[in-house]
Motif scaffolding. Structure first.
Motif, mmCIF file in Angstrom:
data_model
loop_
_atom_site.group_PDB
_atom_site.id
_atom_site.type_symbol
_atom_site.label_atom_id
_atom_site.label_comp_id
_atom_site.label_asym_id
_atom_site.label_seq_id
_atom_site.Cartn_x
_atom_site.Cartn_y
_atom_site.Cartn_z
ATOM 1 N N GLN A 196 -49.169 -24.303 -5.757
ATOM 2 C CA GLN A 196 -48.206 -24.628 -6.801
ATOM 3 C C GLN A 196 -48.777 -24.402 -8.204
ATOM 4 O O GLN A 196 -48.038 -24.294 -9.164
ATOM 5 C CB GLN A 196 -47.733 -26.085 -6.651
ATOM 6 N N ASN A 254 -40.374 -22.276 -3.287
ATOM 7 C CA ASN A 254 -40.756 -21.446 -4.425
ATOM 8 C C ASN A 254 -39.609 -20.618 -4.966
ATOM 9 O O ASN A 254 -39.790 -19.812 -5.872
ATOM 10 C CB ASN A 254 -41.914 -20.522 -4.041
ATOM 11 N N GLY A 282 -41.786 -23.143 -8.675
ATOM 12 C CA GLY A 282 -41.242 -21.866 -8.175
ATOM 13 C C GLY A 282 -41.662 -20.672 -9.015
ATOM 14 O O GLY A 282 -42.842 -20.428 -9.223
#
Ligand code: HEC
Ligand code: HEC
Ligand code: HEC
Ligand code: HEC
Ligand code: HEC
Ligand code: HEC
Length: 509
Positions: free
Chosen positions: A276, A423, A431
């Motif tokens: 992330q 994502n 994302g």
């Protein structure tokens, strides 16, 4: 020394061990054949029966065979030591006379039949280990969330192995070695809850997704309607229509659009387990030059970059939940309203249902019971007139919210939708904004764009704060947040409770 008395070899088989062996082989073979016939006619699947039929019973045939020969061998040794021992006579079957040839033929035939049955069972067994029933239902508890989510995904007709293994012997063997380890963790109850994501040794998308999807065919754009309902008394309908620029066909003359990344070699470094946080991105151009982008917000040194694994972007870096998407309550409820399974005339339905779904429950049974009780109680207390006039709607609402819970929350596996960041987009999780946050710069000062029209353009929008009939060009946020919308990543306000979007880890739930 006395000459050994010649005996017909078949007589050696007339002993308890050999006879039991023959019986075992015969019964195993008959049961396999019966099961196959039953399956062919009735078409049912049962993972446990299949394990028995395709793995245990062929073992039974072989073991029976070994027993048969072992018994005969033992008798023969005994008989050689003491030839006076009487061997029991062969049963008086018809083919006993002129015995030898026919009996040998009979044994040969039986052996061929047994091997044929083992062969068919092995093929069926192989097919079975490749089936979704095997992957999704044998290890029922640990695989339940992925299996349930898969059943409701666009890939519900694509078997687990087509994305998780693909074709080729090397990946098949790897998968089976992995599978054996997983089986061990299931038997010993040592599997992690929830199952961690991402799958680090997942086969590159070229060998899986791209066998069905054709990147060369991503062209132009897709018109998508985002339908929401506000968490207010009216469950007010909000609608946003956008053109999503899915083009980017590799090699085509006009290669702009979202799938641009596939035609290029884009690699990145993620500093967290769930990929992330991406402080470094490199683009390799066709002339061999490399463009490096580094986050100005979370800078990373060259040495640190060298230490981390560089991942080449493929389909899964965006489409990471193509088969197992656990959806947030808000999205699921919006779909419920859209499909008329939820009645928007029930005041505050969206708000209370969201809250009920996000409460922690110990088990599915507890959640389902509590959801029904609380929804009934809410309307009985706050809108008593509706309890009779809208009884059917309230009942249906309760059922729909229960269904949403069972589809997205699995207390036994500690699975909640927020444990698996998607994502796609940039709303609940970073994302696309992991790189497109407007804060990744290259040496020349160029940034990876966050322009709201790079990936989509707004066609129309209806919302409480937009006067009727107004044609908007840019997205209007439902509450005035000033220029925060452009400056701050959406997920910093919209991330689910307990998620630190900067670290991407689930802290509580
Ligand atoms: C369309 C392709 C596809 C199919 C079909 C598919 N999966 Fe997956 N699966 C994925 C991807 C992609 C991931 C996540 C990869 C990542 O983020 O690294 C994943 C992740 C998983 C995980 C890891 C935990 C998680 O949720 O991230 C498990 C377990 C899993 N899948 C089981 C299954 C089972 C069981 C089936 C069949 C019932 C199945 N999958 C079918 C693509 C697929
Ligand atoms: C065995 C073939 C097969 C494989 C392998 C496969 N897909 Fe698909 N995929 C399909 C089919 C068929 C559809 C269309 C389903 C429909 O429209 O109902 C689809 C639909 C999609 C969609 C569109 C979903 C939507 O909401 O419109 C995406 C995105 C997608 N696949 C991505 C992937 C990714 C990523 C992988 C690899 C992890 C993958 N697919 C692997 C067959 C496959
Ligand atoms: C790992 C980093 C990374 C992620 C994640 C990422 N991108 Fe990109 N993207 C890039 C880079 C780098 C460029 C090229 C920047 C440039 O050259 O201007 C780019 C360019 C683009 C472009 C412009 C392509 C063109 O036609 O020139 C689009 C559109 C785009 N990305 C969409 C997306 C979308 C949508 C997502 C999320 C689903 C996403 N990107 C996620 C790194 C990323
Ligand atoms: C940079 C992120 C990114 C990458 C990489 C990416 N996609 Fe996509 N893809 C998207 C986005 C965003 C959409 C639009 C989704 C939507 O409209 O909801 C999309 C749409 C799709 C669709 C639906 C297209 C349609 O016509 O409706 C398919 C199928 C698909 N992608 C498959 C793939 C496959 C296969 C790969 C790997 C070869 C891939 N994507 C790589 C971001 C990406
Ligand atoms: C790098 C590509 C990219 C950029 C830049 C981008 N978006 Fe998006 N946006 C997406 C994708 C991809 C989706 C949704 C995909 C999906 O859910 O089908 C999306 C979805 C949305 C949605 C719908 C969310 C929902 O669930 O209702 C809104 C609103 C939105 N974007 C606003 C913006 C705004 C405002 C900006 C500028 C600050 C922006 N986007 C910049 C890629 C981008
Ligand atoms: C500073 C915090 C903040 C930021 C940044 C932010 N939002 Fe919001 N957003 C809110 C609040 C507060 C609400 C109000 C909740 C409501 O009434 O639905 C909201 C509501 C929304 C809704 C309505 C949700 C629904 O279910 O109807 C959308 C869509 C939305 N925001 C999109 C975005 C997008 C896209 C971005 C990024 C480009 C963004 N927001 C950035 C605070 C923020």
């Amino acid at each position: 020394m006395e000459p050994i008395k010649r005996v017909s070899a078949e007589k050696y088989y007339m002993n308890v061990i050999s006879l039991l062996g023959m019986l075992l082989s015969a019964i195993s073979a008959i049961v396999i054949v019966l099961f196959l016939a039953l399956q062919a006619f009735r078409g049912f699947e049962n993972p446990y029966l299949e394990i028995v039929t395709f793995f245990l019973l062929p073992g039974g045939i072989l073991f029976g065979g070994v027993m048969t020969y072992f018994g005969a061998w033992r008798t023969r040794i005994k008989h050689r030591r003491n030839p006076n021992v009487e061997l029991p006579p062969l049963p008086r079957l018809d083919f006993n006379d002129p015995s030898k040839l026919r009996l040998t033929a009979f044994f040969a035939l039986v052996t061929v039949v047994f091997f044929a049955v083992i062969g068919v069972a092995s093929i069926k067994g192989f097919e079975f280990t490749e089936s979704t029933v095997f992957c999704g239902e044998v290890c029922h508890v640990p695989m339940e969330p992925e299996h349930v989510a898969w059943q409701g995904s666009p890939h519900a007709r694509v078997r687990c192995v087509e994305c998780h293994v693909g074709s080729g012997l090397d990946y098949y063997v790897k998968a089976k070695i992995n599978g054996t380890r997983q089986l061990y963790s299931v038997l010993t109850g040592t599997y992690p809850t929830p199952i961690p994501t991402p799958v680090h040794n997942l086969r590159p998308a070229r060998g899986t997704c791209e066998r069905c999807h054709w990147p060369e065919k991503f062209i132009s754009a897709r018109h998508k309607i985002f339908s929401h309902n506000a968490p207010n008394e009216e469950n007010a309908k909000r609608e946003l229509q956008m053109l999503i620029k899915i083009g980017g066909t590799p090699g085509a003359p006009n290669t702009s659009g979202i799938h641009w990344h596939i035609g290029k070699e884009v690699s990145y470094v993620a500093t967290d387990e769930k990929r992330q946080v991406i402080p470094y991105v490199a683009v390799k151009h066709s002339n061999g030059t490399i463009d490096e982008y580094v986050s100005t917000e979370k800078p990373i040194t060259k040495e640190e970059v060298a230490k981390h694994e560089k991942r080449v972007m493929d389909c899964i870096d965006c489409h990471n939940r193509p088969a197992h998407s656990y959806n947030p309550p808000s999205d699921e409820l919006d779909h419920g309203f859209e499909a008329h399974r939820l009645d928007p005339s029930l005041p505050y339905l969206k708000k209370i249902a969201s809250e009920l779904l996000e409460k922690p429950y110990k088990s599915n049974e507890e959640a389902v019971a509590s959801i029904d009780k609380e929804i009934q109680a809410y309307y009985a207390k706050n809108y008593p007139a509706l309890v009779t006039s809208k009884a059917a709607s309230i009942k249906q609402a309760s059922e729909e919210v229960q269904r949403i819970y069972s589809r997205n929350y699995f207390p036994k596996m500690k699975v909640v939708w927020s444990a698996y960041p998607t994502n796609m987009g940039h709303f609940y999780f970073p994302g696309c904004f992991r790189c497109h946050d407007g804060k990744h710069k290259n040496a020349a000062g160029k940034i990876i764009s966050k322009d709201c029209n790079l990936c989509h353009s707004v066609l129309s929008q209806t919302q409480e704060n937009i006067p009727k009939g107004t044609q908007v060009k840019d997205f209007v946020h439902p509450v005035d947040i000033g220029d925060e919308m452009k400056k701050t990543n959406c997920s910093e306000c919209h991330a689910p409770a307990g998620i630190d979007v900067t670290g991407g880890e689930v802290k509580k739930h």
